[in-house]
Design an enzyme around this catalytic site. Structure first.
Site, PDB file in Angstrom:
ATOM      1  N   CYS A 343     -11.025   4.130   2.999  1.00 20.14           N
ATOM      2  CA  CYS A 343      -9.891   3.215   3.443  1.00 20.14           C
ATOM      3  C   CYS A 343      -8.786   3.281   2.090  1.00 20.14           C
ATOM      4  O   CYS A 343      -7.704   3.072   2.647  1.00 20.14           O
ATOM      5  CB  CYS A 343     -10.509   1.676   3.166  1.00 20.14           C
ATOM      6  SG  CYS A 343     -11.353   1.133   2.061  1.00 20.14           S
ATOM      7  N   HIS A 818     -12.696  -2.892  -0.357  1.00 17.56           N
ATOM      8  CA  HIS A 818     -11.975  -2.541   0.650  1.00 17.56           C
ATOM      9  C   HIS A 818     -10.506  -2.641   0.605  1.00 17.56           C
ATOM     10  O   HIS A 818      -9.911  -3.633   0.060  1.00 17.56           O
ATOM     11  CB  HIS A 818     -12.458  -3.476   2.050  1.00 17.56           C
ATOM     12  CG  HIS A 818     -11.954  -2.921   3.207  1.00 17.56           C
ATOM     13  ND1 HIS A 818     -12.158  -1.567   3.843  1.00 17.56           N
ATOM     14  CD2 HIS A 818     -11.146  -3.673   4.207  1.00 17.56           C
ATOM     15  CE1 HIS A 818     -11.357  -1.411   4.879  1.00 17.56           C
ATOM     16  NE2 HIS A 818     -10.820  -2.721   5.153  1.00 17.56           N
TER      17      HIS A 818
END
EC number: 3.4.19.12
Length: 858
Positions: A343, A818
């Protein structure tokens, strides 16, 4: 004798042709059909130029010579460039499973041996669909098709080659770093390692070799806690070999590299076993010296149990959980599938390709870049950047479902799933292959990847066009000797503004104190934790902290000819077109635990940093004498420099990368590493400081007797560097001029693929063609270019900016968590969360990690 039974298609949809003609059709192409060897990369999941796959409407064509794959729109380009005629066409047909008696059964797979390694679409429920795989050979340019399998009718070599292609593993699995990481042997010294009880405690930062001043490539001896530098040839980073000398003196076998310690492990080296090893007791051995590597490993995701609840709100707020978000489709609204902790890459690339200069440089030049791509486009940076940019911006892989199409598919009993989101697997494999961290499957720092990407853009720029120029700016550094009060002004290049978090300026200190007391009480009594209170920091306080002077460690005063105390202030000597601001949220505590400042900063939509403009030497200031510190080269390095002249092709690229990321010109970094004999970035840095004022500082490395890529073609004598005629003929057969081919080969040490890249990256060649012809014809010409060295390319302007994108991080450290990206498009904010792209309702601008501002025209 005519073979019986096999038929194949004739182009145009006409009749069939007897199988006896199969051999005649394939005979001219037999020398080009290869059986994949163990080292060959066989691509059968993804086109080299697009994100077409066997699931795509046109299927995928795999070249039976290079094993590269191409979609229907790009296979003709490969045929024209290479002349390779035989391709294997792969197509997957999907149908919705018939319900009834067979309901609930496993998905039906026909021809199950064909696509053993084909990735499935994660968005589809495999219990609802069945699929049929189809493979056939296609012969270009007439598009003759031969169905597979066809063991009885095809020549043995072709059959073997087809079977090998169909059964080959994904090239990404072959280069998965976990493969070799798992093969590192356990050290025989790990179980019974003796550790001295000498009271040594290692701090989380500020390390320096105990025998020299090096601060990089440092190794902690696990027996006595000595911190010493490594050898330059071990892992391609700088050092004077003091860790190895210490082993020879003391016999202590194991050392761990500082800077690589994470909850998942670290780089351990055994001097006795002469190689990397694993240490199953590493946590205990590090704890002996005060390093608690497992402190953040209480749960699967690397967070402590007590860290989970306080962070829940951060995850919910940044991802806008609990809000019904409207999906976005079309050009510019394509997501990137998560490959497992990728990510950070996805967020950076979404922000990068929202910038018009990057769109124009790559997607705007798509036909030209693709047409002039090297023979293996999967290993070319510009091709892969263009492919990714087109995938994100074209809208081809982000289409909303259309009701009429769904009805038509139901009537035909065939499902044609829309591909929403693309997988950046090929792009990630290339851009990270030379980087030990980005090539792993671990989470990484988005800021570090941004700088890595900028470095790659710089090194692979297309001619004079360099889209990363929009980020580049000059920093004026003013250093003052505290003892003599004299000053020195220098300039360096940077690509982002690092903004410190001014925790002491929090506006809700009372609430924070109360929350901390309640949290500790809840932990002690094992009660639920109170609702998180986040520190509120004014942006103006962070900006003020950036402008404050910093103390300079190990400052060498030229006025005193000795080390002294110094203070440094930084200002903008130029303002970039796009300003990237990083909030320095991550740090290490004294217990080695990575920490993140969980803060809310009121980042402005409109930013004015005009007051940070550099002013240069002021009236009344006296400059420090222009005297450089003495260069200290270790004795073993001196011997190596005296006795060995390294080949320019052997330059340590990792040291070059370290220096380039500091902002120095790439060619200057190469010269610094070359002229210091590959002795490491520290020594090369000293060389740069001494030579940076020389007029040829940034000119390419040119060594007499070498014709490498760094050598200037205009500094070579006409016939001394003549390329082989057979290579010249290959290039001219592609339509290029002879003098163009000669110059390209001379500039790239006669490397064919690099020469083709050179031709494409020098569109200005035709203007100088007459001069090149004259130089080639004159065997005694010795013309040296007298062009002035090119300075840093900056696009200065006003210091007024507006926010258009930001990247946010959730989690306690860069090693976990994340990333998501918010971008303002067409007047509204959009959230890019891996493959999901939605209209944002409440963009959390106060919780970001990296902010992207564009200059407001004055």
């Amino acid at each position: 004798m005519q073979r019986r039974g096999a038929l194949f298609s004739v182009p145009g949809g006409g009749g069939k042709m007897a199988a006896g003609d199969l051999g005649e059709l394939l005979v001219p192409h037999m020398p080009t059909i290869r059986v994949p060897r163990s080292g060959d990369r066989v691509y059968k999941n993804e086109c080299a130029f697009s994100y077409d796959s066997p699931n795509s409407e046109g299927g995928l064509y795999v070249c039976m010579n290079t094993f590269l794959a191409f979609g229907r729109e790009h296979v003709e380009r490969h045929f024209r460039k290479t002349g390779q005629s035989v391709y294997m066409h792969l197509k997957r047909h999907m149908r919705e499973k018939v319900r009834g008696a067979s309901g609930g059964a496993l998905p039906k797979r026909r021809n199950s041996k064909i696509f053993l390694d084909l990735d499935m679409d994660d968005d589809l429920n495999s219990d609802d669909y069945e699929y049929e795989d189809e493979a056939k050979l296609v012969i270009f340019p007439d598009h003759y098709e031969i169905a597979l399998p066809n063991i009885e009718e095809l020549p043995a070599l072709v059959t073997i080659a087809c079977d090998a292609v169909l059964s080959s593993k994904s090239p990404y699995r072959k280069q998965d770093p976990d493969t070799w990481e798992n093969e590192v042997p356990v050290s025989k010294y790990a179980n019974n390692l003796v550790q001295l009880d000498n009271g040594v405690r290692i701090p989380p930062s500020g390390w320096k070799c105990a025998r020299c001043d090096l601060r990089e490539n440092l190794w902690l001896n696990l027996t006595d806690g000595s911190v010493l530098c490594g050898k330059w040839f071990f892992d391609s980073s700088g050092g004077n070999g003091h860790a190895l000398e210490h082993y020879r003196d003391m016999g202590y076998p194991l050392a761990v590299k500082l800077g690589t310690i994470t909850p998942d492990g670290a780089d351990v080296y055994s001097f006795q076993e002469e190689g990397p090893v694993s240490d199953p007791h590493l946590a205990k051995h590090l704890a002996h010296f005060g390093i608690d590597m497992l402190h953040t490993q209480g749960t699967e995701n690397g967070l402590r149990d007590n860290d989970i609840k306080p962070r829940v709100s951060e995850w919910e707020v940044i991802q806008e959980s609990g809000t019904k978000l409207k999906p976005m489709y079309g050009p510019g609204y394509t997501g990137l599938k998560n490959l497992g902790n990728s990510c950070y890459l996805s967020s950076v690339m979404q922000a990068i390709f929202s910038i018009p200069e990057f769109q124009r440089a790559y997607v705007g030049n798509l036909p030209r870049i693709f047409d002039y791509s090297p023979l293996d486009p999967t290993q070319d940076f510009n091709t892969q950047m263009t492919k990714l940019g087109h995938g994100l911006l074209s809208g081809q892989y982000s289409k909303p479902p259309v009701k009429s199409e769904l009805i038509e598919q139901v009537m035909k009993e065939e499902h044609k799933p829309q591909q929403n989101g693309i997988s950046p697997r090929m792009f990630k494999a290339f851009v990270s292959k030379s980087h030990p961290e980005f090539s792993s499957n671990r989470q990484q720092d988005a800021q570090e990847f941004f700088l890595h990407l900028v470095n790659l853009v710089e090194r692979n720029r297309i001619g004079s066009e360099n889209p990363s120029d929009v980020f580049r700016f000059l920093v004026e550094e003013r250093i003052q000797c505290c003892q003599t009060r004299k000053v020195r002004y220098t300039e360096r290049v940077d690509y982002l503004m690092q903004l410190p978090v001014a925790m002491e300026a929090a506006t809700n200190k009372d609430e924070l104190i109360t929350y901390e007391l309640m949290r500790r009480e809840a932990e002690a009594n094992r009660r639920p934790l109170p609702e998180l209170v986040r520190a509120k920091i004014p942006f103006s306080a962070c900006l003020q902290a950036f402008a404050e002077p910093d103390n300079v460690d190990d400052f060498w005063s030229s006025a005193l000819q000795a080390k002294s105390a110094g203070v440094k202030t930084s200002r903008f000597a130029s303002f970039p077109e796009y300003l990237v601001v990083q909030i320095k949220k991550f740090t290490f505590g004294l217990d080695w635990v990575p920490r993140k400042f969980d803060v809310s900063i009121d980042m402005p939509d409109l930013l004015d940093i005009s007051h940070l403009r550099a002013r240069g030497l002021q009236p009344g200031e006296e400059e420090l004498p222009d005297i450089s510190p003495p260069i200290v080269i270790p004795d073993d390095s001196k011997d190596r420099l005296m006795n060995q002249l390294i080949d320019p092709s052997d330059i340590d690229e990792s040291s070059v990368m370290q220096l380039a990321e500091m902002g120095f010109p790439l060619e200057a970094c190469r010269k610094a590493v070359y002229f210091t004999g590959n002795t490491g970035a520290e020594v090369a840095f000293n060389w740069i400081i001494v030579h940076m004022e020389e007029p040829d500082f940034a000119e390419p490395l040119a060594i007499p007797g070498y014709g490498g890529a760094g050598a200037s073609v205009f500094g070579a004598t006409g016939l001394d560097n003549q390329p082989p005629e057979e290579i010249v003929a290959i290039i001219t057969s592609m339509g290029f001029q002879r003098n163009q081919a000669v110059q390209a080969l001379q500039a790239t040490n006669h490397n064919l693929e690099r020469a083709l890249d050179w031709i494409f990256s020098h569109p200005e060649f035709e203007e100088d063609s007459d001069f090149v012809i004259e130089m080639e014809n004159n065997a005694n010409a010795n013309i040296v270019s007298e062009a002035k060295p090119e300075g840093p390319r900056v696009k200065d302007g006003s210091g007024m900016y507006e926010l258009f994108a930001f990247i946010s991080h959730m989690g306690t450290s860069t090693m976990s968590g994340h990333y998501v990206c918010h971008i303002k498009k067409e007047g509204r904010w959009v959230i890019y969360n891996d493959h999901k792209v939605c209209a944002s309702e409440r963009p959390p601008k106060d919780l970001g990690y990296m902010y992207f501002y564009r200059r407001i025209p004055s």
